[in-house]
Design a protein around this motif. Sequence first.
Motif, PDB file in Angstrom:
ATOM      1  N   LEU A 171       0.821  -1.207   0.000  1.00  0.00           N
ATOM      2  CA  LEU A 171       0.000   0.000   0.000  1.00  0.00           C
ATOM      3  C   LEU A 171       0.856   1.259   0.000  1.00  0.00           C
ATOM      4  CD1 LEU A 171      -2.693   1.460   0.185  1.00  0.00           C
ATOM      5  CD2 LEU A 171      -2.657   1.086   2.666  1.00  0.00           C
ATOM      6  N   TYR A 172       1.962   1.251   0.764  1.00  0.00           N
ATOM      7  CA  TYR A 172       2.773   2.466   0.825  1.00  0.00           C
ATOM      8  C   TYR A 172       3.402   2.782  -0.534  1.00  0.00           C
ATOM      9  CZ  TYR A 172       7.100  -0.324   1.201  1.00  0.00           C
ATOM     10  OH  TYR A 172       8.145  -1.176   0.969  1.00  0.00           O
ATOM     11  N   VAL A 173       3.749   1.741  -1.312  1.00  0.00           N
ATOM     12  CA  VAL A 173       4.278   1.950  -2.657  1.00  0.00           C
ATOM     13  C   VAL A 173       3.197   2.542  -3.570  1.00  0.00           C
ATOM     14  CG1 VAL A 173       5.233   0.826  -4.711  1.00  0.00           C
ATOM     15  CG2 VAL A 173       6.008   0.146  -2.426  1.00  0.00           C
ATOM     16  N   ALA A 174       1.981   1.991  -3.480  1.00  0.00           N
ATOM     17  CA  ALA A 174       0.872   2.502  -4.297  1.00  0.00           C
ATOM     18  C   ALA A 174       0.572   3.957  -3.975  1.00  0.00           C
ATOM     19  CB  ALA A 174      -0.368   1.633  -4.080  1.00  0.00           C
ATOM     20  N   MET A 175       0.633   4.313  -2.686  1.00  0.00           N
ATOM     21  CA  MET A 175       0.376   5.707  -2.286  1.00  0.00           C
ATOM     22  C   MET A 175       1.461   6.638  -2.807  1.00  0.00           C
ATOM     23  SD  MET A 175      -1.137   5.513   1.584  1.00  0.00           S
ATOM     24  CE  MET A 175      -2.886   5.136   1.853  1.00  0.00           C
ATOM     25  N   LEU A 176       2.714   6.212  -2.718  1.00  0.00           N
ATOM     26  CA  LEU A 176       3.806   7.040  -3.237  1.00  0.00           C
ATOM     27  C   LEU A 176       3.671   7.239  -4.746  1.00  0.00           C
ATOM     28  CD1 LEU A 176       6.896   5.657  -1.276  1.00  0.00           C
ATOM     29  CD2 LEU A 176       5.738   7.840  -0.934  1.00  0.00           C
ATOM     30  N   GLN A 177       3.276   6.187  -5.445  1.00  0.00           N
ATOM     31  CA  GLN A 177       3.087   6.310  -6.893  1.00  0.00           C
ATOM     32  C   GLN A 177       1.972   7.290  -7.220  1.00  0.00           C
ATOM     33  OE1 GLN A 177       2.567   2.286  -8.263  1.00  0.00           O
ATOM     34  NE2 GLN A 177       4.773   1.902  -8.405  1.00  0.00           N
ATOM     35  N   LEU A 178       0.877   7.223  -6.470  1.00  0.00           N
ATOM     36  CA  LEU A 178      -0.232   8.147  -6.692  1.00  0.00           C
ATOM     37  C   LEU A 178       0.212   9.585  -6.445  1.00  0.00           C
ATOM     38  CD1 LEU A 178      -3.225   8.893  -7.090  1.00  0.00           C
ATOM     39  CD2 LEU A 178      -3.567   8.416  -4.657  1.00  0.00           C
ATOM     40  N   LEU A 179       0.935   9.812  -5.354  1.00  0.00           N
ATOM     41  CA  LEU A 179       1.390  11.161  -5.030  1.00  0.00           C
ATOM     42  C   LEU A 179       2.316  11.703  -6.109  1.00  0.00           C
ATOM     43  CD1 LEU A 179       2.058  10.553  -1.239  1.00  0.00           C
ATOM     44  CD2 LEU A 179       0.272  12.030  -2.177  1.00  0.00           C
ATOM     45  N   ARG A 180       3.174  10.848  -6.624  1.00  0.00           N
ATOM     46  CA  ARG A 180       4.079  11.291  -7.675  1.00  0.00           C
ATOM     47  C   ARG A 180       3.333  11.594  -8.968  1.00  0.00           C
ATOM     48  NH1 ARG A 180       7.671   7.639 -11.474  1.00  0.00           N
ATOM     49  NH2 ARG A 180       8.604   9.281 -12.716  1.00  0.00           N
ATOM     50  N   GLU A 181       2.416  10.702  -9.357  1.00  0.00           N
ATOM     51  CA  GLU A 181       1.665  10.893 -10.602  1.00  0.00           C
ATOM     52  C   GLU A 181       0.827  12.167 -10.567  1.00  0.00           C
ATOM     53  OE1 GLU A 181      -0.553   7.335 -10.864  1.00  0.00           O
ATOM     54  OE2 GLU A 181       1.146   6.084 -11.507  1.00  0.00           O
ATOM     55  N   GLU A 182       0.365  12.555  -9.379  1.00  0.00           N
ATOM     56  CA  GLU A 182      -0.486  13.741  -9.253  1.00  0.00           C
ATOM     57  C   GLU A 182       0.317  15.012  -9.009  1.00  0.00           C
ATOM     58  OE1 GLU A 182      -3.637  13.988  -9.830  1.00  0.00           O
ATOM     59  OE2 GLU A 182      -3.772  11.862 -10.333  1.00  0.00           O
ATOM     60  N   GLY A 183       1.652  14.926  -9.100  1.00  0.00           N
ATOM     61  CA  GLY A 183       2.476  16.119  -9.070  1.00  0.00           C
ATOM     62  C   GLY A 183       2.856  16.640  -7.708  1.00  0.00           C
ATOM     63  N   CYS A 184       2.765  15.835  -6.651  1.00  0.00           N
ATOM     64  CA  CYS A 184       3.174  16.298  -5.332  1.00  0.00           C
ATOM     65  C   CYS A 184       4.670  16.613  -5.323  1.00  0.00           C
ATOM     66  CB  CYS A 184       2.871  15.243  -4.272  1.00  0.00           C
ATOM     67  SG  CYS A 184       1.162  15.283  -3.708  1.00  0.00           S
ATOM     68  N   ALA A 185       5.030  17.627  -4.544  1.00  0.00           N
ATOM     69  CA  ALA A 185       6.427  18.061  -4.511  1.00  0.00           C
ATOM     70  C   ALA A 185       7.344  16.962  -4.000  1.00  0.00           C
ATOM     71  CB  ALA A 185       6.557  19.304  -3.630  1.00  0.00           C
ATOM     72  N   GLY A 186       6.852  16.099  -3.126  1.00  0.00           N
ATOM     73  CA  GLY A 186       7.672  15.025  -2.593  1.00  0.00           C
ATOM     74  C   GLY A 186       6.939  14.295  -1.494  1.00  0.00           C
ATOM     75  N   ALA A 187       7.332  13.068  -1.234  1.00  0.00           N
ATOM     76  CA  ALA A 187       6.740  12.270  -0.164  1.00  0.00           C
ATOM     77  C   ALA A 187       7.823  11.360   0.394  1.00  0.00           C
ATOM     78  CB  ALA A 187       5.564  11.445  -0.678  1.00  0.00           C
ATOM     79  N   THR A 188       7.757  11.109   1.687  1.00  0.00           N
ATOM     80  CA  THR A 188       8.746  10.262   2.357  1.00  0.00           C
ATOM     81  C   THR A 188       8.037   9.136   3.097  1.00  0.00           C
ATOM     82  OG1 THR A 188      10.220  12.156   2.673  1.00  0.00           O
ATOM     83  CG2 THR A 188      10.629  10.212   4.026  1.00  0.00           C
ATOM     84  N   ALA A 189       8.484   7.891   2.882  1.00  0.00           N
ATOM     85  CA  ALA A 189       7.967   6.737   3.617  1.00  0.00           C
ATOM     86  C   ALA A 189       9.031   6.282   4.606  1.00  0.00           C
ATOM     87  CB  ALA A 189       7.612   5.597   2.663  1.00  0.00           C
ATOM     88  N   MET A 190       8.660   6.199   5.888  1.00  0.00           N
ATOM     89  CA  MET A 190       9.602   5.806   6.947  1.00  0.00           C
ATOM     90  C   MET A 190       9.112   4.531   7.615  1.00  0.00           C
ATOM     91  SD  MET A 190      10.045   9.667   8.452  1.00  0.00           S
ATOM     92  CE  MET A 190       8.327  10.053   8.054  1.00  0.00           C
ATOM     93  N   ARG A 191      10.039   3.597   7.865  1.00  0.00           N
ATOM     94  CA  ARG A 191       9.711   2.322   8.496  1.00  0.00           C
ATOM     95  C   ARG A 191      10.110   2.375   9.958  1.00  0.00           C
ATOM     96  NH1 ARG A 191      11.799  -2.914   9.473  1.00  0.00           N
ATOM     97  NH2 ARG A 191      10.371  -4.601   8.864  1.00  0.00           N
ATOM     98  N   ALA A 192       9.143   2.142  10.843  1.00  0.00           N
ATOM     99  CA  ALA A 192       9.408   2.187  12.279  1.00  0.00           C
ATOM    100  C   ALA A 192      10.083   0.905  12.738  1.00  0.00           C
ATOM    101  CB  ALA A 192       8.101   2.396  13.039  1.00  0.00           C
ATOM    102  N   ILE A 193      10.941   1.009  13.765  1.00  0.00           N
ATOM    103  CA  ILE A 193      11.582  -0.201  14.301  1.00  0.00           C
ATOM    104  C   ILE A 193      10.663  -0.937  15.265  1.00  0.00           C
ATOM    105  CG2 ILE A 193      13.881   0.780  14.010  1.00  0.00           C
ATOM    106  CD1 ILE A 193      13.894   1.369  17.012  1.00  0.00           C
ATOM    107  N   ALA A 194       9.678  -0.243  15.821  1.00  0.00           N
ATOM    108  CA  ALA A 194       8.692  -0.867  16.702  1.00  0.00           C
ATOM    109  C   ALA A 194       7.513   0.073  16.840  1.00  0.00           C
ATOM    110  CB  ALA A 194       9.284  -1.173  18.081  1.00  0.00           C
ATOM    111  N   GLY A 195       6.388  -0.482  17.275  1.00  0.00           N
ATOM    112  CA  GLY A 195       5.208   0.358  17.459  1.00  0.00           C
ATOM    113  C   GLY A 195       3.971  -0.479  17.650  1.00  0.00           C
ATOM    114  N   TYR A 196       2.890   0.164  17.991  1.00  0.00           N
ATOM    115  CA  TYR A 196       1.606  -0.523  18.096  1.00  0.00           C
ATOM    116  C   TYR A 196       0.505   0.464  17.750  1.00  0.00           C
ATOM    117  CZ  TYR A 196       0.597   1.853  22.506  1.00  0.00           C
ATOM    118  OH  TYR A 196       0.343   2.795  23.444  1.00  0.00           O
ATOM    119  N   GLY A 197      -0.640  -0.087  17.400  1.00  0.00           N
ATOM    120  CA  GLY A 197      -1.790   0.733  17.063  1.00  0.00           C
ATOM    121  C   GLY A 197      -3.041   0.150  17.658  1.00  0.00           C
ATOM    122  N   ALA A 198      -4.179   0.428  17.051  1.00  0.00           N
ATOM    123  CA  ALA A 198      -5.458  -0.015  17.597  1.00  0.00           C
ATOM    124  C   ALA A 198      -5.590  -1.535  17.598  1.00  0.00           C
ATOM    125  CB  ALA A 198      -6.600   0.605  16.801  1.00  0.00           C
TER     126      ALA A 198
END
Length: 455
Positions: A24-51
């Motif tokens: 999904l993160y690759v698909a989102m980056l591709q969409l942002l690039r295709e739509e002309g966004c100035a830039g986007a950064t994807a960062m991978r966390a070493i640990a974490g939790y969510g809902a």
Amino acid sequence: MRPEKAHVLTIYLGESDQWHGQPLYVAMLQLLREEGCAGATAMRAIAGYGASARLHASQGLRWSSDASIVIQVIDQPARIERLLPRLSAMLRGGLITLHETEVVHVTPLLRSGLPARRPVRQAMTTHLTTVEPETPLAQVLTLLLRGPFRALPVVDREQHLLGLITTGDLIRTGALPLRRGLVRTALALDETTADQMRTPLTQAGQSARTAADVMNRQVRTVRPEQSLREAAHLMLETGLRRLPVVERDKRLVGMLSRTDLLRAVATSLLASEAEERESGLMGGVARQTNSSAASAPVRNYLRSEVATVHEDAPLSEVFEALLQSPLKRVVVIDDGQHVRGIISDVDLLASLQEELRPRLLSWLSGLARGREQHASGASPSLGPQLHRAGCAGEVMNRTVVTVPATATVSEAIALMMRTGRKVLPVVDDDGHLAGIVGRSDLLRVLLEDGDDASY
């Protein structure tokens, strides 16, 4: 991106999240690039939790092996708002936050000339102000004089482009006495000078004319899928500074300016590497483009003929030089040819004594109405008064931004974008004036730079 208010979009998702068979993160980056966004950064966390984290009585908190991914995007509010619904629909489980920020400095990574395969949609401005054919002329004048834009598209209710209104069109049709910068400056000066501008503006606003009466119907346009190189060629061939971007059905979707094209050269490393992979240029050809004109010294492309005056020159000489300058600016130098300042017609108007301003405006208004019929030089009555009114050193803008002749074209573009300057005097190692470059000069360099490249 440029120094201004912006939005920060942050997306939290899982590394294993998928979208149509790809991460999904690759698909989102591709969409942002295709739509002309100035830039986007994807960062991978070493640990974490969510809902989805679960606490077990015997085992404690079970950490997921699905690492968290954080995508951060900083861009113009209009573009972020346009893309947010699509990004939200792609996220099945996660979090999206949005807040305002202020971009204070941008140092772009400049690769080479204008990329042949990058479409106009990635560089165009999508946050537009438009009018309809029935819009009163008074409203048109207000929008163009107060807004940050220099052209006003005229559209129907379905957003189909019908025409374009620039200050040049308003001057040509008699609705505006002078170019926008002079009018705005005059309105902010003393009351007599302001009244001289208000009178023709009020008369034009009280007329029954509408946008349809002053717009230019013969508008050159580009489509969002056309390449930036095609758009740049069209601008340089026609001398146009901006182009409406329309779909095949003539529906307006954006505007593209020379500044947008120069910013397009400042691409993110992610976009540049992706283009090279798609074009199969990760080898020697890609390295060759990095040593092309974009990385050549700006001295190779400057205009050596510059309108200059000495800092002791009378204002009559300054005025003569401004009339002859194609860039509408005069560089002020000292005895050693060092740059001391720069003067535009706005600087001259603002620095004159109050009693001379109306006469200068009258002369410039007549010049704007009948440019092809006038002879060079000030009027017989205005010239002697300008001669006695002061010298160039008293009216020049001392905060002039210069660029070293040894700087690369890429560095000159970055400086121009960072400072908002339209022209840059070029100086040698000793600070002597060597020439001048404008936005169109740098755009032409970048266009020629990639004409032989297949990317």
